[in-house]
Design an enzyme around this catalytic site. Structure first.
Site, PDB file in Angstrom:
ATOM      1  N   HIS A 175       0.171 -11.840 -18.583  1.00 19.29           N
ATOM      2  CA  HIS A 175       0.563 -10.415 -18.518  1.00 19.29           C
ATOM      3  C   HIS A 175       2.088 -10.353 -18.642  1.00 19.29           C
ATOM      4  CE1 HIS A 175       1.010  -6.243 -17.567  1.00 19.29           C
ATOM      5  NE2 HIS A 175       1.825  -6.553 -16.587  1.00 19.29           N
ATOM      6  N   ARG A 214      -4.541  -0.511 -22.821  1.00 13.27           N
ATOM      7  CA  ARG A 214      -3.469  -0.043 -23.706  1.00 13.27           C
ATOM      8  C   ARG A 214      -3.826  -0.326 -25.163  1.00 13.27           C
ATOM      9  NH1 ARG A 214       1.357  -2.590 -19.914  1.00 13.27           N
ATOM     10  NH2 ARG A 214       1.869  -0.653 -18.805  1.00 13.27           N
ATOM     11  N   GLY A 216       0.080   1.728  -5.089  1.00 12.20           N
ATOM     12  CA  GLY A 216      -0.754   2.015  -3.914  1.00 12.20           C
ATOM     13  C   GLY A 216      -1.101   3.493  -3.827  1.00 12.20           C
ATOM     14  N   ALA A 237       0.807  -1.228   0.000  1.00  9.90           N
ATOM     15  CA  ALA A 237       0.000   0.000   0.000  1.00  9.90           C
ATOM     16  C   ALA A 237       0.835   1.270   0.000  1.00  9.90           C
ATOM     17  CB  ALA A 237      -0.950  -0.021   1.203  1.00  9.90           C
ATOM     18  N   ALA A 238       2.098   1.182   0.423  1.00  8.73           N
ATOM     19  CA  ALA A 238       2.942   2.387   0.428  1.00  8.73           C
ATOM     20  C   ALA A 238       3.759   2.515  -0.860  1.00  8.73           C
ATOM     21  CB  ALA A 238       3.882   2.371   1.630  1.00  8.73           C
ATOM     22  N   GLY A 239       3.516   1.627  -1.816  1.00 11.23           N
ATOM     23  CA  GLY A 239       4.272   1.669  -3.072  1.00 11.23           C
ATOM     24  C   GLY A 239       3.662   2.635  -4.068  1.00 11.23           C
ATOM     25  N   ASP A 261      -3.400  -4.166 -20.104  1.00  2.90           N
ATOM     26  CA  ASP A 261      -3.074  -4.535 -21.479  1.00  2.90           C
ATOM     27  C   ASP A 261      -4.270  -4.269 -22.391  1.00  2.90           C
ATOM     28  OD1 ASP A 261      -0.617  -5.618 -20.406  1.00  2.90           O
ATOM     29  OD2 ASP A 261      -1.900  -7.185 -19.581  1.00  2.90           O
ATOM     30  N   ARG A 281      12.315  -7.173  -9.371  1.00  8.03           N
ATOM     31  CA  ARG A 281      13.532  -7.833  -9.841  1.00  8.03           C
ATOM     32  C   ARG A 281      14.738  -6.993  -9.437  1.00  8.03           C
ATOM     33  NH1 ARG A 281      14.546 -11.028 -14.951  1.00  8.03           N
ATOM     34  NH2 ARG A 281      12.489 -10.466 -15.650  1.00  8.03           N
ATOM     35  N   GLY A 322       0.618  -7.609  -8.623  1.00 13.44           N
ATOM     36  CA  GLY A 322       2.067  -7.814  -8.481  1.00 13.44           C
ATOM     37  C   GLY A 322       2.566  -8.876  -9.452  1.00 13.44           C
ATOM     38  N   ASN A 323       3.680  -8.598 -10.093  1.00  7.28           N
ATOM     39  CA  ASN A 323       4.220  -9.520 -11.117  1.00  7.28           C
ATOM     40  C   ASN A 323       5.079 -10.630 -10.543  1.00  7.28           C
ATOM     41  OD1 ASN A 323       3.174  -8.602 -13.578  1.00  7.28           O
ATOM     42  ND2 ASN A 323       4.492  -6.780 -13.470  1.00  7.28           N
TER      43      ASN A 323
HETATM   44  P1  NAD Z   1       6.670  -0.455  -5.632  1.00  9.89           P
HETATM   45  O1  NAD Z   1       7.986  -1.111  -5.458  1.00  9.89           O
HETATM   46  O2  NAD Z   1       6.572   1.016  -5.749  1.00  9.89           O
HETATM   47  O3  NAD Z   1       5.714  -0.882  -4.425  1.00  9.89           O
HETATM   48  C1  NAD Z   1       5.577  -2.197  -4.006  1.00  9.89           C
HETATM   49  C2  NAD Z   1       5.306  -2.167  -2.517  1.00  9.89           C
HETATM   50  O4  NAD Z   1       5.013  -3.475  -2.116  1.00  9.89           O
HETATM   51  C3  NAD Z   1       6.503  -1.685  -1.694  1.00  9.89           C
HETATM   52  O5  NAD Z   1       6.091  -0.611  -0.871  1.00  9.89           O
HETATM   53  C4  NAD Z   1       6.906  -2.926  -0.900  1.00  9.89           C
HETATM   54  O6  NAD Z   1       7.362  -2.600   0.400  1.00  9.89           O
HETATM   55  C5  NAD Z   1       5.591  -3.678  -0.845  1.00  9.89           C
HETATM   56  N1  NAD Z   1       5.721  -5.124  -0.632  1.00  9.89           N
HETATM   57  C6  NAD Z   1       6.682  -5.966  -1.106  1.00  9.89           C
HETATM   58  N2  NAD Z   1       6.472  -7.198  -0.638  1.00  9.89           N
HETATM   59  C7  NAD Z   1       5.360  -7.153   0.121  1.00  9.89           C
HETATM   60  C8  NAD Z   1       4.661  -8.115   0.897  1.00  9.89           C
HETATM   61  N3  NAD Z   1       5.081  -9.382   0.977  1.00  9.89           N
HETATM   62  N4  NAD Z   1       3.577  -7.697   1.579  1.00  9.89           N
HETATM   63  C9  NAD Z   1       3.167  -6.435   1.527  1.00  9.89           C
HETATM   64  N5  NAD Z   1       3.788  -5.465   0.826  1.00  9.89           N
HETATM   65  C10 NAD Z   1       4.866  -5.836   0.126  1.00  9.89           C
HETATM   66  O7  NAD Z   1       6.002  -1.178  -6.887  1.00  9.89           O
HETATM   67  P2  NAD Z   1       4.701  -0.725  -7.720  1.00  9.89           P
HETATM   68  O8  NAD Z   1       5.120   0.173  -8.806  1.00  9.89           O
HETATM   69  O9  NAD Z   1       3.630  -0.301  -6.778  1.00  9.89           O
HETATM   70  O10 NAD Z   1       4.331  -2.119  -8.409  1.00  9.89           O
HETATM   71  C11 NAD Z   1       3.873  -3.200  -7.643  1.00  9.89           C
HETATM   72  C12 NAD Z   1       3.806  -4.462  -8.492  1.00  9.89           C
HETATM   73  O11 NAD Z   1       2.857  -4.322  -9.549  1.00  9.89           O
HETATM   74  C13 NAD Z   1       5.124  -4.844  -9.172  1.00  9.89           C
HETATM   75  O12 NAD Z   1       5.259  -6.253  -9.083  1.00  9.89           O
HETATM   76  C14 NAD Z   1       4.905  -4.450 -10.622  1.00  9.89           C
HETATM   77  O13 NAD Z   1       5.714  -5.189 -11.501  1.00  9.89           O
HETATM   78  C15 NAD Z   1       3.445  -4.807 -10.760  1.00  9.89           C
HETATM   79  N6  NAD Z   1       2.736  -4.213 -11.908  1.00  9.89           N
HETATM   80  C16 NAD Z   1       1.787  -4.991 -12.503  1.00  9.89           C
HETATM   81  C17 NAD Z   1       1.054  -4.493 -13.560  1.00  9.89           C
HETATM   82  C18 NAD Z   1      -0.011  -5.331 -14.225  1.00  9.89           C
HETATM   83  O14 NAD Z   1      -0.575  -4.870 -15.227  1.00  9.89           O
HETATM   84  N7  NAD Z   1      -0.348  -6.528 -13.756  1.00  9.89           N
HETATM   85  C19 NAD Z   1       1.292  -3.192 -14.008  1.00  9.89           C
HETATM   86  C20 NAD Z   1       2.254  -2.419 -13.368  1.00  9.89           C
HETATM   87  C21 NAD Z   1       2.977  -2.954 -12.308  1.00  9.89           C
HETATM   88  C1  LMR Z   2       3.461  -3.087 -16.854  1.00 11.17           C
HETATM   89  O1  LMR Z   2       2.857  -3.776 -17.676  1.00 11.17           O
HETATM   90  O2  LMR Z   2       3.486  -1.841 -16.914  1.00 11.17           O
HETATM   91  C2  LMR Z   2       4.255  -3.767 -15.775  1.00 11.17           C
HETATM   92  O3  LMR Z   2       3.765  -5.056 -15.557  1.00 11.17           O
HETATM   93  C3  LMR Z   2       5.705  -3.773 -16.109  1.00 11.17           C
HETATM   94  C4  LMR Z   2       6.572  -4.312 -14.986  1.00 11.17           C
HETATM   95  O4  LMR Z   2       7.413  -5.176 -15.295  1.00 11.17           O
HETATM   96  O5  LMR Z   2       6.426  -3.862 -13.838  1.00 11.17           O
END
Ligand code: NAD
Ligand code: LMR
Length: 327
Positions: free
Chosen positions: A189, A164, A17, A12-14, A161, A94, A132-133
């Site tokens: 995805h 987009r 989020g 939630a702090a990411g 997707d 990663r 989350g990926n």
């Molecule tokens: P971010 O790194 O800014 O935030 C992720 C947050 O998750 C961090 O604050 C971290 O402390 C927290 N976290 C990590 N492990 C955790 C756990 N076990 N429990 C609770 N919190 C946890 O990343 P973001 O930009 O917010 O992206 C988050 C995820 O979404 C990434 O995996 C990213 O690749 C994915 N993503 C998916 C899509 C999609 O279309 N499916 C699109 C964009 C991003």
């Molecule tokens: C996206 O599609 O924007 C993300 O899943 C890319 C990524 O690897 O975080």
């Protein structure tokens, strides 16, 4: 006034989020008449928990009438207690030198714990969206770790997707994004996803006929949509956040409130449709009504499409094999 709905958000702090919570609290996800209680999970780390408190202060400062409460925690059993909706956003990114396989295994541990916690304490009809990926495989792991919950409760996000692709189709045809019907993205995805406009229409006209350019489909449209996430990372130095949060809102909004007959794309456990093995979490065209989704059946799959669907399925099967020992 309706009773509040409990919504868990992990990570939630990411970045996502931060783009997501304010929109949920303002009623954009579940309706402008639906109070929500946010149950926010972050890792057990001083910096992450402090950042989370900062986000909560900002939520308070918005004075959202629909925000009926906020819980913050590092314990999934607290975060998922009695939740109606769970957005699993937090994941291990990663790191330098990390192979895809390492990433898969690190995330498999997180989603095993979270699946078990959902199994133990969430509402029995909880709707789970994994962002989350690697989102499809993480959703698969959470689903397998929650044997007392209906597998249909677990979904992965392919709506970004889908959105987009609509934008690319609008730019190509001059039609508006909301004019398109019957579009979908098949599979994972990841860059192997298959965005497919063969059945799509705009104002009743066939999009494939409007475009009439198979070379553009194969060499521009499909790779542009598939590699859009990487293009955003290259440009921003960070992965997509606002558009990802927007897609999560669209996904849950339509799942709960209905898609009004429109096709949307959801990553859902296969029921065997289109030869996708049962249980594999795969992007399918669905319609949603009364809180349930239904996979659109019996669409013809031509040789061109079969080639793409086989590639994205192969990748998902490989991911599934990579985590099999943990399940
Ligand atoms: P971010 O790194 O800014 O935030 C992720 C947050 O998750 C961090 O604050 C971290 O402390 C927290 N976290 C990590 N492990 C955790 C756990 N076990 N429990 C609770 N919190 C946890 O990343 P973001 O930009 O917010 O992206 C988050 C995820 O979404 C990434 O995996 C990213 O690749 C994915 N993503 C998916 C899509 C999609 O279309 N499916 C699109 C964009 C991003
Ligand atoms: C996206 O599609 O924007 C993300 O899943 C890319 C990524 O690897 O975080």
């Amino acid at each position: 006034m309706k009773a509040p709905v409990r919504v868990a958000v992990t990570g939630a702090a990411g970045n996502i989020g931060y783009a997501l919570l304010f929109r949920i609290a303002s009623g954009e996800m579940l309706g402008k008449d639906q109070p929500v209680i946010l149950q926010l999970l972050e890792i057990d780390n001083e910096k992450a928990q402090a950042a989370l408190q900062g986000v909560v202060m900002e939520l308070e400062d918005c004075a959202f009438p629909l925000l009926a409460g906020v819980v913050t925690t590092a314990d999934p059993l607290v975060a998922f207690k009695d939740v109606d909706v769970a957005l699993l956003v937090g994941a291990r990114p990663r790191g330098p030198g990390m192979e895809r396989k390492d990433l898969l295994l690190e995330n498999a541990k997180i989603f095993t714990v979270q699946g078990k916690a959902l199994n133990a304490v969430a509402k029995r009809d909880v709707k789970v969206l994994v962002v989350g990926n690697p989102a499809n495989t993480n959703a698969y792991i959470a689903m397998k770790s929650a044997p007392d919950l209906n597998p249909k409760n677990f979904t992965a996000m392919l709506r970004l997707d889908h959105n987009r692709a609509l934008s690319q189709l609008a730019a190509k045809t001059g039609k508006t994004v909301d004019s398109f019907e019957k579009f979908t993205v098949w599979g994972n995805h990841s860059p192997t996803m298959y965005p497919d406009y063969r059945f799509a229409t705009s104002g009743g006209a066939s999009v494939a006929e409007l475009i009439n350019d198979q070379e553009w489909n194969a060499n521009t449209f499909i790779p542009t949509v598939g590699k859009r996430g990487a293009a955003i990372i290259a440009a921003r130095g960070l992965s997509s956040a606002a558009s990802a949060a927007n897609a999560a809102i669209d996904h849950v909004h339509d799942w709960v409130l209905g898609s009004n007959g429109k096709w949307v794309t959801m990553g859902v456990p296969s029921d065997g449709s289109y030869g996708i093995p049962e249980g594999v979490v795969f992007g399918f065209p669905v319609t949603t009504e009364n809180g349930q989704y239904t996979i659109i059946k019996d669409l013809p799959i031509d040789d061109f499409s079969k080639k793409y669907i086989d590639i994205t399925l192969g990748e998902l099967e490989e991911e599934r094999a990579g985590v099999a020992d943990l399940l």
